[in-house]
Scaffold this motif. Structure first.
Motif, PDB file in Angstrom:
ATOM      1  N   SER A  86       0.999  -1.242   0.038  1.00 14.56           N
ATOM      2  CA  SER A  86       0.097   0.096  -0.035  1.00 14.56           C
ATOM      3  C   SER A  86       0.872   1.081  -0.052  1.00 14.56           C
ATOM      4  CB  SER A  86      -0.930   0.102   1.287  1.00 14.56           C
ATOM      5  OG  SER A  86      -1.894  -1.163   1.130  1.00 14.56           O
ATOM      6  N   GLU A  87       1.811   1.178   0.799  1.00 10.50           N
ATOM      7  CA  GLU A  87       2.576   2.612   1.043  1.00 10.50           C
ATOM      8  C   GLU A  87       3.552   3.029  -0.263  1.00 10.50           C
ATOM      9  OE1 GLU A  87       3.029  -0.129   3.082  1.00 10.50           O
ATOM     10  OE2 GLU A  87       5.247  -0.709   3.203  1.00 10.50           O
ATOM     11  N   VAL A  90       0.251   4.476  -2.966  1.00  9.88           N
ATOM     12  CA  VAL A  90      -0.048   5.518  -2.628  1.00  9.88           C
ATOM     13  C   VAL A  90       0.844   6.707  -3.217  1.00  9.88           C
ATOM     14  CG1 VAL A  90       0.864   5.845  -0.321  1.00  9.88           C
ATOM     15  CG2 VAL A  90      -0.912   7.271  -1.001  1.00  9.88           C
ATOM     16  N   ARG A  91       1.928   6.310  -3.232  1.00 10.80           N
ATOM     17  CA  ARG A  91       3.144   7.310  -3.714  1.00 10.80           C
ATOM     18  C   ARG A  91       3.033   7.492  -5.411  1.00 10.80           C
ATOM     19  NH1 ARG A  91       7.135   8.374   0.102  1.00 10.80           N
ATOM     20  NH2 ARG A  91       6.809   7.251   1.948  1.00 10.80           N
ATOM     21  N   HIS A  96      -6.775   5.967  -0.745  1.00  8.59           N
ATOM     22  CA  HIS A  96      -7.909   5.452  -0.677  1.00  8.59           C
ATOM     23  C   HIS A  96      -8.336   5.829   0.722  1.00  8.59           C
ATOM     24  CE1 HIS A  96      -9.349   1.028   0.599  1.00  8.59           C
ATOM     25  NE2 HIS A  96     -10.252   1.636   0.346  1.00  8.59           N
ATOM     26  N   GLU A 111      -2.956  17.486  12.626  1.00 10.16           N
ATOM     27  CA  GLU A 111      -2.262  16.280  12.278  1.00 10.16           C
ATOM     28  C   GLU A 111      -2.391  15.314  11.401  1.00 10.16           C
ATOM     29  OE1 GLU A 111       0.179  16.688  16.938  1.00 10.16           O
ATOM     30  OE2 GLU A 111      -1.650  15.173  16.589  1.00 10.16           O
ATOM     31  N   MET A 115      -0.648  14.144   8.028  1.00 11.61           N
ATOM     32  CA  MET A 115      -0.348  12.781   7.795  1.00 11.61           C
ATOM     33  C   MET A 115      -0.748  12.391   6.321  1.00 11.61           C
ATOM     34  SD  MET A 115       1.318  11.016  10.045  1.00 11.61           S
ATOM     35  CE  MET A 115       1.199   9.604   9.180  1.00 11.61           C
ATOM     36  N   ALA A 117      -0.370  14.259   3.851  1.00 11.75           N
ATOM     37  CA  ALA A 117       0.652  14.720   3.027  1.00 11.75           C
ATOM     38  C   ALA A 117       1.875  14.295   3.280  1.00 11.75           C
ATOM     39  CB  ALA A 117       0.814  16.317   3.051  1.00 11.75           C
ATOM     40  N   TYR A 118       2.021  12.913   4.144  1.00 10.03           N
ATOM     41  CA  TYR A 118       3.233  12.349   4.534  1.00 10.03           C
ATOM     42  C   TYR A 118       4.041  12.101   3.238  1.00 10.03           C
ATOM     43  CZ  TYR A 118       6.327   8.650   6.636  1.00 10.03           C
ATOM     44  OH  TYR A 118       7.279   8.259   7.099  1.00 10.03           O
ATOM     45  N   ILE A 119       3.443  11.639   2.058  1.00 12.54           N
ATOM     46  CA  ILE A 119       4.533  11.375   0.926  1.00 12.54           C
ATOM     47  C   ILE A 119       5.157  12.397   0.006  1.00 12.54           C
ATOM     48  CG2 ILE A 119       3.259   9.071   0.316  1.00 12.54           C
ATOM     49  CD1 ILE A 119       1.760  10.342  -1.732  1.00 12.54           C
ATOM     50  N   ARG A 120       4.353  13.806   0.447  1.00 15.86           N
ATOM     51  CA  ARG A 120       4.716  14.994  -0.275  1.00 15.86           C
ATOM     52  C   ARG A 120       5.945  15.471   0.494  1.00 15.86           C
ATOM     53  NH1 ARG A 120       1.701  14.585  -4.527  1.00 15.86           N
ATOM     54  NH2 ARG A 120       3.074  15.991  -5.289  1.00 15.86           N
ATOM     55  N   THR A 121       6.984  15.906  -0.290  1.00 17.09           N
ATOM     56  CA  THR A 121       8.332  16.529   0.382  1.00 17.09           C
ATOM     57  C   THR A 121       8.275  17.981   0.505  1.00 17.09           C
ATOM     58  OG1 THR A 121       9.097  15.842  -1.773  1.00 17.09           O
ATOM     59  CG2 THR A 121       9.652  14.418  -0.046  1.00 17.09           C
ATOM     60  N   ARG A 163      -8.012  14.545   4.321  1.00 17.31           N
ATOM     61  CA  ARG A 163      -6.845  13.698   4.225  1.00 17.31           C
ATOM     62  C   ARG A 163      -6.377  13.156   3.167  1.00 17.31           C
ATOM     63  NH1 ARG A 163      -6.179   8.952   8.668  1.00 17.31           N
ATOM     64  NH2 ARG A 163      -7.328   8.211   7.041  1.00 17.31           N
TER      65      ARG A 163
ATOM     66  N   LYS B 164       7.816  15.096  11.500  1.00 16.92           N
ATOM     67  CA  LYS B 164       6.966  14.398  10.732  1.00 16.92           C
ATOM     68  C   LYS B 164       7.176  12.856  11.180  1.00 16.92           C
ATOM     69  CE  LYS B 164       6.210  13.845   5.603  1.00 16.92           C
ATOM     70  NZ  LYS B 164       6.631  14.453   4.418  1.00 16.92           N
ATOM     71  N   THR B 167       5.209  11.936  14.397  1.00 19.15           N
ATOM     72  CA  THR B 167       3.771  11.903  14.047  1.00 19.15           C
ATOM     73  C   THR B 167       3.406  10.731  13.635  1.00 19.15           C
ATOM     74  OG1 THR B 167       3.763  14.425  13.972  1.00 19.15           O
ATOM     75  CG2 THR B 167       1.822  13.196  13.287  1.00 19.15           C
ATOM     76  N   ALA B 179      -2.143   4.166   8.393  1.00 17.10           N
ATOM     77  CA  ALA B 179      -0.723   4.676   8.099  1.00 17.10           C
ATOM     78  C   ALA B 179      -0.099   4.153   6.851  1.00 17.10           C
ATOM     79  CB  ALA B 179       0.159   4.151   9.334  1.00 17.10           C
ATOM     80  N   ARG B 180      -0.381   2.898   6.559  1.00 21.24           N
ATOM     81  CA  ARG B 180       0.151   2.309   5.204  1.00 21.24           C
ATOM     82  C   ARG B 180      -0.368   3.164   3.946  1.00 21.24           C
ATOM     83  NH1 ARG B 180      -1.484  -3.815   5.004  1.00 21.24           N
ATOM     84  NH2 ARG B 180      -0.260  -3.443   3.079  1.00 21.24           N
ATOM     85  N   LEU B 181      -1.985   3.584   4.276  1.00 27.47           N
ATOM     86  CA  LEU B 181      -2.439   4.266   3.204  1.00 27.47           C
ATOM     87  C   LEU B 181      -1.884   5.723   2.952  1.00 27.47           C
ATOM     88  CD1 LEU B 181      -6.454   3.198   3.668  1.00 27.47           C
ATOM     89  CD2 LEU B 181      -4.686   2.378   2.016  1.00 27.47           C
ATOM     90  N   MET B 182      -1.406   6.000   4.025  1.00 30.16           N
ATOM     91  CA  MET B 182      -0.920   7.606   3.987  1.00 30.16           C
ATOM     92  C   MET B 182       0.881   7.416   3.402  1.00 30.16           C
ATOM     93  SD  MET B 182      -3.001   9.391   5.213  1.00 30.16           S
ATOM     94  CE  MET B 182      -4.344   8.221   4.902  1.00 30.16           C
ATOM     95  N   GLY B 183       1.134   6.033   2.975  1.00 34.10           N
ATOM     96  CA  GLY B 183       2.427   5.829   2.512  1.00 34.10           C
ATOM     97  C   GLY B 183       3.428   5.753   3.461  1.00 34.10           C
ATOM     98  N   VAL B 184       3.161   5.487   4.733  1.00 32.21           N
ATOM     99  CA  VAL B 184       4.126   5.096   5.687  1.00 32.21           C
ATOM    100  C   VAL B 184       4.613   3.824   5.626  1.00 32.21           C
ATOM    101  CG1 VAL B 184       4.641   5.098   8.516  1.00 32.21           C
ATOM    102  CG2 VAL B 184       3.068   6.731   7.632  1.00 32.21           C
ATOM    103  N   SER B 185       5.891   3.424   5.788  1.00 27.69           N
ATOM    104  CA  SER B 185       6.352   2.002   5.868  1.00 27.69           C
ATOM    105  C   SER B 185       6.411   1.361   7.119  1.00 27.69           C
ATOM    106  CB  SER B 185       7.743   1.853   5.180  1.00 27.69           C
ATOM    107  OG  SER B 185       8.329   0.587   5.615  1.00 27.69           O
TER     108      SER B 185
END
Lengths: 251, 291
Positions: A86-87, A90-91, A96, A111, A115, A117-121, A163, B164, B167, B179-185
């Motif tokens: 999944s991670e 999403v990138r 989803h 927060e 989260m 926008a976690y993949i945005r840098t 989100r 980041k 969090t 968390a996985r759906l947000m792209g977190v490993s």
């Protein structure tokens, strides 16, 4: 939201952004999807309709990688994504919004959005995204320091969608956005879905509220016990006798 | 009289701060991965020996030893998670807990084989000379241990609250799916959690070994810290800190008012009393379901 203004707002109209081909997905030994195939054209809104347990949510989970399909393929923007975690998916540009919303209840609204926008840098771009989301959902700006778990059902749904928008996806998977919401809120949520779509995001929408879904969608697919039983553009489906009887409450 | 009492409280608080650090390690891993890591105390023990080796055999400067010990302990934590815990992550929780107990026995025995079972002196930069501040009576070592522990806690708080990655770690503890759906490993978050927990255990080792003793059984301090975490309400971070500190103070006072034997069991008596009145611990919302 007016429908029909959609295919062509981004990407070539009719060109498939997502192609699902013959996927079969299992929970343990139980087969939930028995070979599902459909396409989501770039710039469109596609609705997946069907009763409880037909496999709608499983289809979305198979695409986003939460429950990878055992057989069949999923291709996104020309690349195979089935089997990726999944991670990674999403990138690539698929967000989803799952059933049950899956917020982070003990993080604040702000927060939660961050989260997303976690993949945005790019921090500045994230800040602009935050402003856009808060413009879509003023209530989220108002409640930004509140814990997500303390929001009302409608606010939680807005936060879940907001989100997902923060990731700036090319394709958004929405699972039952109207579930458990009062009719007025349903209108509001669908209005926002229309706005997100108008800003260039392709949408794959799972709904039990078939009427509402078909009113915004370009195409619809009807799922029954893990297979697609009917497909067509929204107007056709709205006129279809079987759909009218089974899903639209007509006799 | 008052001076003696305050000195007992302050030195108890110093030990209690170390319990709190170890307890934090327990709770961080539990919150993130649902695993209770009974090898947590062994990070403390191993760090004692690592810093002893770096200080005495390699004669490195103290500050460098401090940092290197934290880093090496963190690496040990990641290794333990990767080698022992992750391969059996889908096994029943009971099996995982037993595996961590097994790992702790291996670590303790290895230390015994490498260093023997005699007590070794671990130097410290803090002097043990007494300081008088009105009725307050303490040593620089007490102050140093309390101060260092508080700094670590504040740094951790800021990390979890403001960064980041911090969090994302809190988010993962609340919903791995989201968390996985947000792209977190999630795997990387697990590794990081173990690294941080073991790293804090490393700080605890460097701070406590000069105070009590350094031998392969130092890791049993983890049992007391675990009791502190339960006292505070297992799973609660403020609970771990307050529970650990309370335990240290109470232990010292009971040693002063009664005797060394009572000192050893006082923590468990308090633990039982608190759990009878509040089964969830001081800060716990609900009783623990697992383990």
């Amino acid at each position: 939201m007016p429908k029909g203004d959609s295919p062509g707002t981004n990407g070539a109209p009719g060109q498939s952004l997502l192609t699902v081909d013959g996927i079969e997905t299992f929970y343990g030994g139980i087969q939930a999807l028995k070979g599902i195939s459909f396409k989501v054209p770039a710039g469109s809104i596609v609705a997946l309709l069907g009763a409880n347990g037909a496999g709608k949510s499983t289809t979305l989970k198979s695409i986003s990688g939460l429950v990878p399909p055992l057989r069949g393929t999923v291709a996104f923007a020309g690349r195979r994504i089935d089997g990726l975690p999944s991670e990674k998916i999403v990138r690539m540009g698929i967000s989803h919004v799952p059933e049950g919303r899956e917020l982070f209840p003990e993080l604040t609204v702000l927060e939660n959005l961050k989260m997303g926008a976690y993949i945005r840098t790019d921090k500045r771009e994230t800040q602009r995204g935050l402003e856009r989301v808060q413009a879509h959902f003023p209530i989220l700006a108002e409640r930004r320091s509140q814990l997500a778990g303390t929001l009302s059902g409608g606010e939680q749904q807005m936060l879940a969608i907001g989100r997902a928008v923060m990731a700036q996806p090319k394709l958004m998977l929405l699972d039952e956005p109207s579930l458990g919401l009062a009719p007025m809120l349903v209108e509001e949520i669908f209005g926002i879905i229309g706005e997100i779509h108008a800003s260039g995001t392709t949408i794959l929408l799972v709904e039990q509220n078939a009427n509402k879904a078909l009113s915004v969608a370009d195409y619809g697919y009807v799922l029954e016990t893990g297979t697609i039983s009917l497909a067509g553009d929204s107007q056709q489906l709205l006129q279809d006798d079987h759909v009218r009887r089974a899903y639209l409450g007509h006799r | 009289m008052v001076e003696i009492l305050t000195s007992q409280v302050v030195s108890g608080l110093a030990t209690g701060c170390v319990y709190a650090l170890i307890a934090l390690g327990f709770v961080l891993i539990f919150k993130a991965t649902d695993v209770v890591n009974f090898a947590q105390g062994e990070f403390v023990m191993a760090s004692g020996f690592i810093s002893y080796t770096l200080l005495i055999r390699f004669e490195l400067p103290y500050w460098l030893v401090f940092l290197a010990t934290i880093a090496l302990s963190g690496i040990m934590g990641v290794a333990l998670e990767r080698v022992v815990v992750r391969p059996i992550m889908t096994a029943p929780i009971f099996s995982i807990v037993i595996a961590t107990i097994g790992a702790s026995i291996v670590m303790r025995s290895s230390a015994g084989i490498l260093y023997g079972y005699d007590v070794l002196p671990l130097p410290t930069i803090f002097s043990k000379d007494p300081i008088h501040w009105g009725v307050l009576n303490f040593t620089l070592m007490d102050a140093g241990v309390i101060g260092s522990s508080l700094v670590i806690m504040v740094v951790l708080y800021l990390f979890f609250k403001l960064t980041k990655t911090g969090t994302a770690m809190r988010a993962t503890a609340q919903s791995q799916t989201a968390a996985r759906l947000m792209g977190v490993s999630v795997g990387r978050i697990f590794s990081l959690t173990w690294a941080i927990s073991a790293g804090i255990g490393g700080v605890a080792g460097v701070l406590i070994a000069p105070i009590i003793y350094l031998d392969p059984n130092l890791g049993f301090i983890g049992v007391k810290a675990f009791a502190g975490a339960i006292l505070g309400g297992f799973g609660s971070i403020p609970g771990a800190i307050v529970g650990g500190m309370l335990l240290g103070i109470l232990e010292n006072l009971s040693g002063y008012f009664f005797n060394a034997g009572i000192k050893q069991v006082s923590t468990y008596i308090l633990l039982i009393l608190v759990l009878v009145v509040r089964p969830g611990g001081l800060f716990g919302a609900a009783p623990i379901r697992r383990v």
